[in-house]
Design a protein around this motif. Structure first.
Motif, PDB file in Angstrom:
ATOM      1  N   TRP A  81       9.541  -2.662  -6.292  1.00 54.13           N
ATOM      2  CA  TRP A  81       9.047  -2.760  -7.665  1.00 54.13           C
ATOM      3  C   TRP A  81       9.807  -1.819  -8.580  1.00 54.13           C
ATOM      4  CZ3 TRP A  81       6.901   1.014 -10.773  1.00 54.13           C
ATOM      5  CH2 TRP A  81       6.308   0.561 -11.959  1.00 54.13           C
ATOM      6  N   MET A 190      10.375 -10.698  -7.364  1.00 51.40           N
ATOM      7  CA  MET A 190       9.452 -10.086  -6.403  1.00 51.40           C
ATOM      8  C   MET A 190       8.892 -11.115  -5.429  1.00 51.40           C
ATOM      9  SD  MET A 190       7.425  -7.357  -8.844  1.00 51.40           S
ATOM     10  CE  MET A 190       6.449  -6.586  -7.570  1.00 51.40           C
ATOM     11  N   ALA A 209       2.864  -7.783  -8.395  1.00 57.31           N
ATOM     12  CA  ALA A 209       3.537  -8.789  -9.213  1.00 57.31           C
ATOM     13  C   ALA A 209       2.698  -9.266 -10.381  1.00 57.31           C
ATOM     14  CB  ALA A 209       3.931  -9.990  -8.341  1.00 57.31           C
TER      15      ALA A 209
END
Length: 214
Positions: A81, A190, A209
């Protein structure tokens, strides 16, 4: 004073390139925006290509930092992330490069070589992160799947802005990207690794996400 003027030229040029598209901005436009003479601008930079090269050098240095991976431990989903966030923020701040990528690189062999280096480094970084996730037991993927997924991550990331512009059926140079475009891009990237996650980690990834979902 000379250094300050040089920095101002680069900062204003970057803002204009991002807003109007690099092909639509001339050195005279930049000089007018800065309220300096073209001669003063040429004292610091030979031409517009020279300005683009200096901006690209700043972009490359920042992207190199964004692509760093943990070297003393195995990566986590939070590392994925964070790295995507930093990469896409860099793309946003230098978005003219991506929106006019083929045109800019076709004119400048030096930048073409440097961008190829960035792509190679980004691909290696992505493979390292995915391999580390596999070693940590977070993902279950073969070496071939890791290589293919890393390439897909690179593909989606590099051409995300142009894909959005084409999807909008408009002029690539007139449709201004928004930060929502970038956050949706992060979301898409992602989820590329989601099929390889264990159930618990997939739930965790989906939670991360959601912050980027439209």
């Amino acid at each position: 004073m000379a250094r300050r003027t040089k920095d101002r030229i680069l900062e204003v040029s970057l803002a204009m390139f991002n807003a109007q598209g690099e092909p639509n901005v001339t050195t005279n436009h930049i000089a007018d925006e800065l309220e300096i003479s073209p001669g003063n601008l040429y004292y610091h930079f030979r031409n517009k290509e020279n300005i683009v090269e200096h901006i690209f050098a700043r972009f490359e240095a920042r992207m190199d930092q964004a692509l760093l991976v943990p070297d003393n431990r195995l990566p986590t989903l939070e590392d994925v992330w964070l790295q995507l966030h930093m990469v896409f923020e860099c793309m946003w701040d230098y978005r003219f490069l991506y929106r006019d990528l083929v045109d800019i690189l076709s004119r400048n062999r030096k930048l073409r070589a440097h961008f190829a280096r960035i792509l190679a480094r980004a691909g290696a970084s992505t493979r390292d992160v995915l391999t580390g996730l596999a070693q940590a037991g977070i993902v279950r993927a073969t070496a071939d799947e890791i290589r293919a997924t890393a390439e897909n991550v690179l593909l989606v990331t590099t051409f995300w802005l142009n894909f959005n512009a084409v999807r909008a059926s408009g002029d690539l140079h007139k449709i201004a990207p928004s930060q929502e475009d970038l956050t949706h891009g992060i979301y898409q990237v992602m989820l590329l690794i989601a099929p390889f996650l264990r159930d618990a980690e997939r739930v965790h990834l989906n939670t991360l996400a959601q912050a980027y979902r439209r």
